[in-house]
Design a protein around this motif. Structure first.
Motif, PDB file in Angstrom:
ATOM      1  N   ALA A  77      -4.721  16.195  -5.929  1.00 33.19           N
ATOM      2  CA  ALA A  77      -5.950  15.413  -5.806  1.00 33.19           C
ATOM      3  C   ALA A  77      -5.654  13.915  -5.737  1.00 33.19           C
ATOM      4  N   MET A  78      -4.655  13.462  -6.516  1.00 31.77           N
ATOM      5  CA  MET A  78      -4.311  12.042  -6.512  1.00 31.77           C
ATOM      6  C   MET A  78      -3.711  11.627  -5.173  1.00 31.77           C
ATOM      7  N   ILE A  79      -2.874  12.483  -4.598  1.00 32.14           N
ATOM      8  CA  ILE A  79      -2.314  12.183  -3.271  1.00 32.14           C
ATOM      9  C   ILE A  79      -3.431  12.059  -2.251  1.00 32.14           C
ATOM     10  N   ARG A  80      -4.376  12.972  -2.299  1.00 30.63           N
ATOM     11  CA  ARG A  80      -5.494  12.919  -1.356  1.00 30.63           C
ATOM     12  C   ARG A  80      -6.338  11.667  -1.558  1.00 30.63           C
ATOM     13  N   THR A  81      -6.477  11.224  -2.813  1.00 26.85           N
ATOM     14  CA  THR A  81      -7.198   9.979  -3.090  1.00 26.85           C
ATOM     15  C   THR A  81      -6.494   8.795  -2.453  1.00 26.85           C
TER      16      THR A  81
ATOM     17  N   ASP B 108       0.817  -1.204   0.000  1.00 21.84           N
ATOM     18  CA  ASP B 108       0.000   0.000   0.000  1.00 21.84           C
ATOM     19  C   ASP B 108       0.856   1.261   0.000  1.00 21.84           C
ATOM     20  N   THR B 109       2.118   1.133  -0.388  1.00 21.16           N
ATOM     21  CA  THR B 109       3.002   2.285  -0.452  1.00 21.16           C
ATOM     22  C   THR B 109       2.929   2.936  -1.826  1.00 21.16           C
ATOM     23  N   VAL B 110       2.871   4.268  -1.845  1.00 20.98           N
ATOM     24  CA  VAL B 110       2.824   5.039  -3.080  1.00 20.98           C
ATOM     25  C   VAL B 110       3.904   6.106  -3.015  1.00 20.98           C
ATOM     26  N   ILE B 111       4.711   6.222  -4.063  1.00 21.31           N
ATOM     27  CA  ILE B 111       5.825   7.167  -4.099  1.00 21.31           C
ATOM     28  C   ILE B 111       5.514   8.285  -5.096  1.00 21.31           C
TER      29      ILE B 111
END
Length: 225
Positions: A107-111, A13-16
C-alpha cells in the motif's frame, strides 16, 4: 505522500524499498533454494551443508559467505536459461502465495507511485526472481536493482554497501526522500535518505540505527496479509 520529516521540504522524489522482510515475508531466494534447488534427491545434500555451514551462520560476518556456498552448490549443474525460467516461475508463484506479500508495504509503494515518486526496489534477491514477484503483485512499473547470477555463478551480490554502488550504476543517486529496510546491512541506504524507515526492527536494531540516523529514523511494524 508519506512519511516525511516534519518541517523539512523534500528535495528529491526517489524512494528506496528493500524486498525481503519489507515487501515480502521471508527470504525469496532462500525459499527457492529450499523448495526447488535442494528438493527431491538433493535434500540430503542440503542437510549435510546446513550442518557443515552452521558454525559460519552463527557469526554475522560469515553469513554472507555461507549463503554463497549454499547457493552455488544448490545451483550446480543448472544451465543459465533453465535456471532463469525456474526462477521466474517460482517468483510468480511466490508473489501469488497467500500471506506472502506484506500488505502495508504494498500500500505504501502504491501511495508513493500515486504521488509521482520514483520507486526503486533494491534487494539482495536474484533479479529474475524479484522481477517476477514484483510483476505478479502489480508493480511492473517499479524499478529493480538486484543480484545477478549466471547459472550457479554469482555475478553481482547486491548486499550491504554494494547496493549503493549498484544503485549509482542504475542512475539512482542520493539523496532520496525515504528509504525502507528491515536490515542494518542497509544503513548506507538509510543514511542517504531524508527519512529512514526501519521495518519490524527489534530494540537492538533501533538503538544502533538511531546512533547513525538520529531524528531521521522512523520505525514501523508491518505484518503480512
Amino acid at each position: 505522500m508519506a512519511p516525511e520529516q516534519e518541517g523539512t521540504a523534500p528535495t528529491v522524489d526517489t524512494v528506496i524499498f528493500d524486498l525481503d522482510g519489507v515487501l515480502l515475508r521471508g527470504d525469496a531466494f532462500g525459499l527457492f533454494l529450499r523448495r526447488v534447488a535442494f528438493a527431491g534427491a538433493r535434500l540430503p545434500l542440503a542437510v549435510v551443508l546446513l550442518v557443515l555451514l552452521a558454525p559460519m551462520m552463527i557469526i554475522p560476518a560469515s553469513r554472507v559467505r555461507a549463503a554463497r556456498w549454499m547457493s552455488r552448490i544448490g545451483l550446480w549443474g543448472c544451465g543459465a536459461e533453465q535456471l532463469r525460467a525456474e526462477l521466474g516461475r517460482f517468483g510468480t508463484d511466490l508473489g501469488a502465495e497467500p500471506g506472502r506479500v506484506i500488505a502495508p508495504a504494498l500500500a505504501m509503494i502504491r501511495t508513493h507511485l500515486a504521488a509521482g515518486d520514483r520507486v526503486v526496489v533494491a534487494t539482495a534477491c536474484e533479479h529474475t526472481l524479484a522481477r517476477a514477484v514484483l510483476d505478479v503483485i502489480g508493480l511492473a512499473e517499479v524499478e529493480l536493482v538486484a543480484s545477478h547470477i549466471n547459472g550457479p555463478r554469482l555475478i553481482v551480490h547486491n548486499h550491504g554497501a554494494t547496493k549503493m554502488v549498484q544503485l549509482a550504476a542504475h542512475q539512482v543517486t542520493p539523496p532520496w526522500r525515504v528509504a525502507y529496510s528491515d536490515s542494518l546491512s542497509d544503513l548506507p541506504i538509510l543514511a542517504a535518505a531524508e527519512q529512514a524507515v526501519l521495518v519490524n526492527a527489534n530494540a537492538r536494531q533501533v538503538a544502533r540505527a538511531r546512533q547513525v540516523l538520529g531524528a531521521r529514523l522512523t520505525t514501523v511494524t508491518w505484518t503480512a496479509g
